[in-house]
Motif scaffolding. Structure first.
Motif, PDB file in Angstrom:
ATOM      1  N   GLU A 210       0.841  -1.190   0.000  1.00  0.00           N
ATOM      2  CA  GLU A 210       0.000   0.000   0.000  1.00  0.00           C
ATOM      3  C   GLU A 210       0.881   1.247   0.000  1.00  0.00           C
ATOM      4  O   GLU A 210       2.099   1.168   0.162  1.00  0.00           O
ATOM      5  N   GLN A 211       0.246   2.404  -0.156  1.00  0.00           N
ATOM      6  CA  GLN A 211       0.967   3.673  -0.068  1.00  0.00           C
ATOM      7  C   GLN A 211       1.310   3.926   1.396  1.00  0.00           C
ATOM      8  O   GLN A 211       0.416   4.123   2.217  1.00  0.00           O
ATOM      9  N   VAL A 212       2.591   3.880   1.734  1.00  0.00           N
ATOM     10  CA  VAL A 212       3.015   4.041   3.125  1.00  0.00           C
ATOM     11  C   VAL A 212       3.961   5.218   3.238  1.00  0.00           C
ATOM     12  O   VAL A 212       4.601   5.633   2.272  1.00  0.00           O
ATOM     13  N   HIS A 213       4.057   5.734   4.478  1.00  0.00           N
ATOM     14  CA  HIS A 213       4.951   6.850   4.760  1.00  0.00           C
ATOM     15  C   HIS A 213       6.305   6.299   5.206  1.00  0.00           C
ATOM     16  O   HIS A 213       6.386   5.529   6.172  1.00  0.00           O
ATOM     17  N   CYS A 214       7.364   6.687   4.518  1.00  0.00           N
ATOM     18  CA  CYS A 214       8.707   6.186   4.799  1.00  0.00           C
ATOM     19  C   CYS A 214       9.582   7.322   5.319  1.00  0.00           C
ATOM     20  O   CYS A 214       9.407   8.490   4.946  1.00  0.00           O
ATOM     21  N   ALA A 215      10.514   6.975   6.201  1.00  0.00           N
ATOM     22  CA  ALA A 215      11.439   7.964   6.754  1.00  0.00           C
ATOM     23  C   ALA A 215      12.809   7.338   6.894  1.00  0.00           C
ATOM     24  O   ALA A 215      12.953   6.251   7.454  1.00  0.00           O
ATOM     25  N   LEU A 216      13.820   8.037   6.363  1.00  0.00           N
ATOM     26  CA  LEU A 216      15.204   7.617   6.533  1.00  0.00           C
ATOM     27  C   LEU A 216      15.798   8.418   7.683  1.00  0.00           C
ATOM     28  O   LEU A 216      15.769   9.645   7.667  1.00  0.00           O
ATOM     29  N   LEU A 217      16.313   7.718   8.695  1.00  0.00           N
ATOM     30  CA  LEU A 217      16.891   8.372   9.875  1.00  0.00           C
ATOM     31  C   LEU A 217      18.406   8.205   9.865  1.00  0.00           C
ATOM     32  O   LEU A 217      18.928   7.121   9.551  1.00  0.00           O
ATOM     33  N   TYR A 218      19.096   9.285  10.184  1.00  0.00           N
ATOM     34  CA  TYR A 218      20.554   9.246  10.302  1.00  0.00           C
ATOM     35  C   TYR A 218      20.929   9.817  11.665  1.00  0.00           C
ATOM     36  O   TYR A 218      20.603  10.955  11.975  1.00  0.00           O
ATOM     37  N   GLN A 219      21.548   8.981  12.493  1.00  0.00           N
ATOM     38  CA  GLN A 219      21.923   9.351  13.862  1.00  0.00           C
ATOM     39  C   GLN A 219      20.717   9.871  14.643  1.00  0.00           C
ATOM     40  O   GLN A 219      20.794  10.832  15.403  1.00  0.00           O
ATOM     41  N   GLY A 220      19.566   9.217  14.434  1.00  0.00           N
ATOM     42  CA  GLY A 220      18.356   9.513  15.185  1.00  0.00           C
ATOM     43  C   GLY A 220      17.498  10.623  14.618  1.00  0.00           C
ATOM     44  O   GLY A 220      16.384  10.835  15.093  1.00  0.00           O
ATOM     45  N   ALA A 221      17.978  11.311  13.602  1.00  0.00           N
ATOM     46  CA  ALA A 221      17.212  12.430  13.027  1.00  0.00           C
ATOM     47  C   ALA A 221      16.725  12.048  11.630  1.00  0.00           C
ATOM     48  O   ALA A 221      17.435  11.388  10.863  1.00  0.00           O
ATOM     49  N   THR A 222      15.489  12.486  11.289  1.00  0.00           N
ATOM     50  CA  THR A 222      14.931  12.192   9.972  1.00  0.00           C
ATOM     51  C   THR A 222      15.608  13.076   8.927  1.00  0.00           C
ATOM     52  O   THR A 222      15.599  14.312   9.030  1.00  0.00           O
ATOM     53  N   VAL A 223      16.191  12.440   7.910  1.00  0.00           N
ATOM     54  CA  VAL A 223      16.893  13.189   6.860  1.00  0.00           C
ATOM     55  C   VAL A 223      16.150  13.121   5.531  1.00  0.00           C
ATOM     56  O   VAL A 223      16.438  13.888   4.606  1.00  0.00           O
TER      57      VAL A 223
END
Length: 298
Positions: A210-223
């Motif tokens: 399905e259409q999902v919300h993705c987030a890439l985190l670097y050192q705990g912060a969303t980049v």
């Protein structure tokens, strides 16, 4: 012509109260109550080589046995005092050894063993004097009071051997059945766990499509954040690897290899940003090739 039956006469021991074989005279019990360890014959029951309990001479034997117990109990205080004195001397000698500056723990090993053995002997004698002997006398006196003539028991050894074999076979059958039942229950649990795992995996695959919300985190912060529908978990891991590599390159040179910094990255996949549906349905915190950590459908 049938083989001759092997019959053994047995009687109850006056001392231990157990059933044992009788000698050829049909009156006295064979040796019993002993152990054979390290090639040595050790110990014999006080009722061995004496008449069985059902014999007419049993009460007289028990009376002599009680008298012997009383004499033995009277001698115990002297033995206890002797052991106690020896133990005291050994303890004093050991303390003197420890006072020597050249003393080592290994040097006193033999002395400590002797002291330990003396303590056990003292405890055993003390228990015999205060409890053991008196309880044996009470039991023997009751045996005299309850005595009655009983003929020896004739036991067919072949029948007994067959019954023992049948009992062992039955016990083995019971154990085998229990083992099979346990194995079956374990297999059912494994199958159930596998079904649950497959069900969760199927749910995850369906959710990722399905259409999902993705987030890439670097050192705990969303980049980086984006919305996407994946073909499945493998596709999600592939996209994660690509996005992670792109971000690493965007940080500029000179830098270490990404392989040494993958633990700084994480991927989170959610149905929505807010609300119950916003729970993280998929999360990767380490290299996907090393069995990525997931938290699915919490």
């Amino acid at each position: 012509m049938s083989a001759e039956k092997r019959i053994q006469l047995r009687g109850v021991c006056c001392v231990c109260g157990r059933l044992h074989a009788l000698k050829k005279d049909g009156e006295t019990l064979v040796n019993h109550g002993y152990t054979v360890e390290w090639g040595y014959f050790d110990g014999t029951c006080g009722g061995a080589n004496n008449v069985h309990y059902g014999h007419s001479a049993a009460p007289a034997f028990l009376a002599d046995y009680i008298e012997g117990l009383r004499r033995f109990r009277e001698s115990l205080p002297t033995r206890i005092e002797s052991v106690e004195a020896t133990l005291k001397n050994k303890n004093e000698a050991y303390q003197q050894m420890k006072a020597d500056p050249s003393f080592s723990y290994v040097d006193g090993s033999q002395m400590r063993l002797e002291i330990a053995n003396l303590r056990v002997r003292f405890a055993n004698l003390w228990e015999l004097y205060h409890v053991g002997i008196q309880s044996m006398i009470v039991v023997a006196e009751k045996a005299i009071a309850d005595w009655k003539a009983v003929a020896p028991v004739a036991v067919d050894l072949d029948v007994e051997a067959r019954e023992v074999r049948e009992a062992k076979a039955q016990a083995k059958a019971v154990k085998d059945a229990e083992r099979k039942a346990k194995a079956l229950a374990q297999a059912e649990r494994k199958a159930k766990a596998l079904n649950n795992s497959n069900s969760k995996a199927a749910k995850l695959e369906a959710a990722l499509k399905e259409q999902v919300h993705c987030a890439l985190l670097y050192q705990g912060a969303t980049v980086k954040s984006w919305i996407q529908a994946f073909a499945g978990e493998r596709d999600a891991l592939s996209v994660y690897a690509t996005v992670r590599a792109d971000h690493w390159l965007s940080l500029g040179e000179p830098r270490e290899e990404l392989i040494y910094n993958v633990n700084d990255y994480a991927l989170e996949v959610r149905r929505d940003k807010d609300g119950k549906a916003g729970m993280c349905i998929y999360q990767v915190c380490v290299m996907p090739t090393l069995a990525a950590y997931r938290r699915m459908f919490q």
